[in-house]
Structure formats: structure tokens, C-alpha cells
Design a protein around this motif. Structure first.
Motif, PDB file in Angstrom:
ATOM      1  N   GLN A  94      47.596 -21.899 -33.841  1.00  0.00           N
ATOM      2  CA  GLN A  94      46.878 -22.010 -32.663  1.00  0.00           C
ATOM      3  C   GLN A  94      47.206 -23.235 -31.717  1.00  0.00           C
ATOM      4  O   GLN A  94      47.292 -22.953 -30.413  1.00  0.00           O
ATOM      5  CB  GLN A  94      45.436 -21.847 -32.830  1.00  0.00           C
ATOM      6  CG  GLN A  94      44.817 -20.473 -33.160  1.00  0.00           C
ATOM      7  CD  GLN A  94      43.328 -20.666 -33.225  1.00  0.00           C
ATOM      8  OE1 GLN A  94      42.653 -21.309 -33.684  1.00  0.00           O
ATOM      9  NE2 GLN A  94      42.500 -19.453 -32.537  1.00  0.00           N
ATOM     10  N   GLN A  95      47.127 -24.430 -32.415  1.00  0.00           N
ATOM     11  CA  GLN A  95      47.323 -25.497 -31.380  1.00  0.00           C
ATOM     12  C   GLN A  95      48.408 -25.874 -30.750  1.00  0.00           C
ATOM     13  O   GLN A  95      48.455 -25.786 -29.368  1.00  0.00           O
ATOM     14  CB  GLN A  95      46.939 -26.805 -32.339  1.00  0.00           C
ATOM     15  CG  GLN A  95      45.482 -26.632 -33.057  1.00  0.00           C
ATOM     16  CD  GLN A  95      44.330 -26.681 -32.130  1.00  0.00           C
ATOM     17  OE1 GLN A  95      44.340 -27.185 -31.005  1.00  0.00           O
ATOM     18  NE2 GLN A  95      43.425 -25.583 -32.330  1.00  0.00           N
ATOM     19  N   ASP A  96      49.656 -25.908 -31.238  1.00  0.00           N
ATOM     20  CA  ASP A  96      50.603 -26.610 -30.432  1.00  0.00           C
ATOM     21  C   ASP A  96      51.995 -25.749 -30.748  1.00  0.00           C
ATOM     22  O   ASP A  96      53.138 -26.470 -31.164  1.00  0.00           O
ATOM     23  CB  ASP A  96      50.822 -27.928 -30.928  1.00  0.00           C
ATOM     24  CG  ASP A  96      51.038 -28.415 -32.293  1.00  0.00           C
ATOM     25  OD1 ASP A  96      50.891 -27.335 -33.135  1.00  0.00           O
ATOM     26  OD2 ASP A  96      51.351 -29.433 -32.725  1.00  0.00           O
ATOM     27  N   TYR A 127      45.623 -18.887 -28.147  1.00  0.00           N
ATOM     28  CA  TYR A 127      46.938 -19.965 -28.585  1.00  0.00           C
ATOM     29  C   TYR A 127      46.851 -20.824 -27.580  1.00  0.00           C
ATOM     30  O   TYR A 127      46.964 -20.510 -26.224  1.00  0.00           O
ATOM     31  CB  TYR A 127      48.120 -18.914 -28.721  1.00  0.00           C
ATOM     32  CG  TYR A 127      48.276 -18.421 -29.971  1.00  0.00           C
ATOM     33  CD1 TYR A 127      47.337 -18.159 -30.977  1.00  0.00           C
ATOM     34  CD2 TYR A 127      49.528 -18.075 -30.629  1.00  0.00           C
ATOM     35  CE1 TYR A 127      47.409 -17.897 -32.181  1.00  0.00           C
ATOM     36  CE2 TYR A 127      49.829 -17.527 -31.728  1.00  0.00           C
ATOM     37  CZ  TYR A 127      48.730 -17.590 -32.556  1.00  0.00           C
ATOM     38  OH  TYR A 127      48.829 -17.069 -33.872  1.00  0.00           O
ATOM     39  N   LEU A 128      47.194 -22.132 -27.724  1.00  0.00           N
ATOM     40  CA  LEU A 128      47.355 -23.166 -26.801  1.00  0.00           C
ATOM     41  C   LEU A 128      48.805 -23.677 -26.825  1.00  0.00           C
ATOM     42  O   LEU A 128      49.025 -24.514 -25.773  1.00  0.00           O
ATOM     43  CB  LEU A 128      46.296 -24.458 -27.255  1.00  0.00           C
ATOM     44  CG  LEU A 128      44.948 -24.067 -27.589  1.00  0.00           C
ATOM     45  CD1 LEU A 128      44.191 -25.266 -27.978  1.00  0.00           C
ATOM     46  CD2 LEU A 128      44.335 -23.675 -26.050  1.00  0.00           C
TER      47      LEU A 128
END
Length: 454
Positions: A94-96, A127-128
Motif C-alpha cells: 500500500q505505502q510506497d 494504494y499510495l
């Protein structure tokens, strides 16, 4: 076991699972297969490790790609519920993590606007990371499956009914399918009108579990179509044929060696021999890890065995005696041959394989059958003690088809050299006198498979 989504090429549906099973057995790991009557283009299979999925993708010819399974449903609501239930699989990205998302379908064209809407419906994944189309760290695929519409009127049926939708993370693209172009018969240095197409010969090679250190034999070598893919996978190959001209060709070196040299595999072709399969020179058994062949069945070239169709006349005998008495031996002796009926050939091939194969070895061969007449007992009736059918896949041509039969030697003891019956008999008959669908196939083919009473 964890679920993995297998995406198959749109061909040879009956060959998909046997190929997957053979390669899994070759590498020594187990599968958890779904209980399905027929295998579609998308199948969820259980594996213990992600590395196993990569091994299959790099070796299986019919496999386009493998995904980590994240969700499935007969509606998109079911798909999203299933995906949410597998949050532990997709949450770490999800993060990076840079990612790419695509939507595609089997037997259907999805408009761009609808593709965009489908992607937006997965917004709950939050999702980032950066969207990267060329080289993303994460590729997610959404696959819609529709009913097959082949054979239906195109002006009436544009798309089949929606069946399922699958979702997952790409693990490995299938790289083995590139071998189909590499072994393309049209680009080969030596081939004939009966040469097997590249895709099917590669499938047969996978059924033999060809690998470095294995020894494989083709008793109907012809132009060598089975030799090149098995040698490519590391096996050593020996071939024979009753007609050596098929293997040699008209130029030197022999045609099979010329084609093998083209692929850089000549060192793995141990030898080519000319003899009748039923009068072979093998003096000990348990030699080969696999026997793979495409026996001739009379449509383009008929099978032959040593012997005379009819007894020579007294005139011919007299001429032969005079020739011997005069010492005229300048002409080479060409032994007479007679047709080899397909049902007799298949039975004898199984007997020879039981003698020549190592315990656990495989016999892989094609058997043509008449579609309306085929029964499972046709294959069972050609077996002998110590031999067991483990795969039987049909390539359907309508009124007839050819079956890729894989038979395993289950016996652990050695058998004496087989004795082949040179006279016509009825040992090929199944229970209750059933005549196999491959009996007299050549005659049925040229008669258009008409019924006897029509």
C-alpha cells in the motif's frame, strides 16, 4: 497451500492440466488442483511456494502467466468481498510500491470507459505508490471470463455470457511459449510433410519430463520433430525408423543432424538407426527414461513392418535362386515390407515400452481415433501388466481427433524381450468384442468416416 491464478493460452484446453502435473512431478513438488469437469483459460491452483509458480511459468508451453490469487467472484460484488478477505496479501504494497493495473477479458472486449470504472472500484485498497506503466514493482490484473462463442453465428452472438472475474498480483510471465517460434517447422533446416508442429512437439517433450541426464528414445523418428525439443530440455536422444531415408534425407550430413546443428543440439543426438520396431536390436531392457513418438497412421504416410503382403510366386523364387547361383550380389537387398495396422502397432508399442523403460518411465504417443466411436476402453485394451495410463488428452478435429496418450511403467521388475505376433489376430479387441476407434483408421479416414450401414 496458497492459491495461484494460472492464465493459459487459448489453445489445447485438454492438455493444460497434464502438462502442469508433469512439470510439477519433474521438479518434485505437489499441486492442489480444483475439481473441474473442464479447464478454462483461468484456473486457481494451490502451491506450497511462489518459486514453484515461477518454475512452471518458465517451462510450461501453454502457460501465459501466473498471478498470486487475491480474489474471485461470479459478480464484481463477490470479487470485492473476496479481495477484502485476502487483505493480508495486498496490504504490504500500500505505502510506497509503484504499480500498474490492467483489466482484460476472455471472449469479450471491454470498453476503455468501463475499464477505468473497474479500476476505480478498487479504490478501497488505497494504494499510495506511483503509477508506473513501463517498469512497475507491482502488476495487478483483473480477468473477466465469458462463455466460449466459437462456432456460433457472429451476427447473432457478439459475446458469451459473463461467468467469472479473477484478480491477482503478477508473479511471472510465461517464457516457454517463445520456444514455439524458435522450433517453427517452416524455419527448420530439415523437415517433411509429416513433421509435428512445434507447439505440440514441445507439449510432448514436457509429458516425457525431459531433463538433463534423461535418455529418450523415438522408435518412429521420421524427420526428428520429437528429438529437438527433448534435447533442448537437456535429454539425450536415440532415434530409429524402418525407413532410414526419412532420417537421412538427400544431403549429408543426415537431415536430423543438420536440423539439430541448427539448434545447437547435435551433441545430444546419440544415434540414428534403421530397423523394424518388432525386430529390434535391443538386448537388454530398463534403458530409457521415456519413449516419445508420433506413429504413422496412414493419412500422409503409412506404418510398415518387415514381411510380405503375399507369398512370392514360383517365378520370382526361381529368378532369386538363379541370381544367387550366378553370384550376382552387386545389387543391395531391400527387404520387403507390409502395412502395419494401427491397433497392432499401438499394442506392440506398449509391449516394447514396458521392456525398454526404466521403472517410472513414460511412453508418450499420439493415437488418432474416430470421434463417434471412441470409448475409454480403447486405450485400456492396449495396456499390459505393469503399464498404466496417466493422461489422455484430445486434439479435436471434428469427426476425428488425435489423443496424446501418456502411459507410465508402474512395474518395478524387469520384463523379458516382448514377442510380437506377426499374424493378424484379435488381441486388440476390447471387452465384449468392442472394436477400438483407432482400428482401420486409415480406411475410415479416406471413406469420410461413413457408417457401415449408411
Amino acid at each position: 497451500m496458497r492459491g495461484y491464478l494460472f492464465v493459459f493460452a487459448q489453445s489445447h484446453s485438454e492438455f493444460r492440466i497434464p502438462e502442469i502435473q508433469s512439470i510439477a512431478e519433474l521438479y518434485g513438488f505437489s499441486l492442489q488442483l480444483p475439481e473441474l469437469e473442464s479447464v478454462g483459460p483461468f484456473v486457481v491452483i494451490g502451491l506450497e511456494k511462489e518459486d514453484h509458480a515461477r518454475l512452471l511459468a518458465k517451462r510450461c508451453i501453454l502457460l501465459k502467466s501466473v498471478y498470486e490469487f487475491w480474489g474471485q467472484g461470479s459478480t464484481y460484488e463477490e470479487l470485492h468481498n473476496s479481495t477484502r478477505a485476502h487483505k493480508s496479501l495486498w496490504d504490504p504494497y500500500q505505502q510506497d510500491t509503484s504499480f500498474r493495473f490492467f483489466v482484460t477479458a476472455y471472449n469479450h472486449t471491454i470498453p476503455q470507459s468501463r475499464q477505468r470504472q473497474i479500476m476505480e472500484d478498487f479504490s478501497y485498497m488505497a494504494y499510495l505508490g506511483k503509477i508506473e506503466l513501463k517498469q512497475p514493482e507491482l502488476v495487478m490484473g483483473c480477468f473477466e471470463e465469458y462463455d466460449d462463442t466459437r462456432g456460433l453465428a457472429k451476427n447473432r452472438v457478439k459475446d458469451g455470457n459473463f461467468r467469472q472475474v479473477y484478480f491477482g498480483r503478477l508473479i511471472e510471465e510465461g517464457s516457454a511459449r517463445a520456444l514455439i517460434g524458435h522450433f517453427d517447422v517452416k524455419k527448420r533446416a530439415y523437415y517433411g510433410n509429416t513433421s509435428m508442429d512445434a507447439e505440440m512437439s514441445l507439449l510432448m517433450a514436457n509429458q516425457t519430463k525431459a531433463a538433463p541426464g534423461s535418455l529418450i528414445y523415438d522408435p518412429f523418428m521420421g524427420t526428428g520433430s520429437m528429438a529437438y525439443p527433448t534435447a533442448h530440455f537437456g535429454a539425450l536422444v536415440i532415434g530409429s525408423d524402418i525407413d532410414g531415408r526419412q532420417m537421412r534425407g538427400k544431403e549429408k550430413p543426415a537431415g536430423v543432424f543438420r536440423a539439430a546443428t541448427q539448434y545447437g543440439l547435435a551433441s545430444r543426438i546419440l544415434g540414428l538407426f534403421t530397423f523394424d520396431m518388432t525386430r529390434n536390436p535391443w538386448r537388454c531392457g530398463d534403458l530409457f527414461d521415456a519413449i516419445v513418438t508420433d506413429p504413422p497412421y496412414g493419412v500422409r504416410a503409412g506404418a510398415k513392418r518387415l514381411g510380405r503382403k503375399t507369398e512370392p510366386s514360383e517365378k520370382h523364387k526361381e529368378v532369386y535362386r538363379e541370381r544367387l547361383a550366378s553370384g550376382r550380389t552387386d545389387q543391395p537387398y531391400i527387404p520387403p515390407t507390409k502395412p502395419y495396422e494401427l491397433s497392432d502397432l499401438a499394442r506392440d508399442l506398449v509391449l516394447l515400452s514396458r521392456y525398454l523403460l526404466k521403472p517410472g518411465g513414460r511412453l508418450v504417443f499420439f493415437l488418432p481415433t474416430v470421434t463417434d466411436e471412441y470409448e475409454d476402453v480403447d486405450i485400456q485394451s492396449m495396456l499390459c501388466e505393469g503399464m498404466e495410463v496417466i493422461a489422455n488428452s484430445l486434439q479435436d478435429f471434428g469427426s476425428w481427433g488425435r489423443r496424446l496418450v501418456t502411459i507410465k511403467k508402474t512395474a518395478t521388475t524387469s520384463f523379458p524381450p516382448p514377442v510380437f505376433n506377426t499374424n493378424d489376430d484379435t488381441s486388440w479387441l476390447g471387452p465384449s468384442g468392442h472394436v477400438p476407434a483407432h482400428k482401420d483408421f486409415r480406411e475410415k479416414y479416406f471413406q469420410g468416416f461413413r457408417k457401415e450401414n449408411s
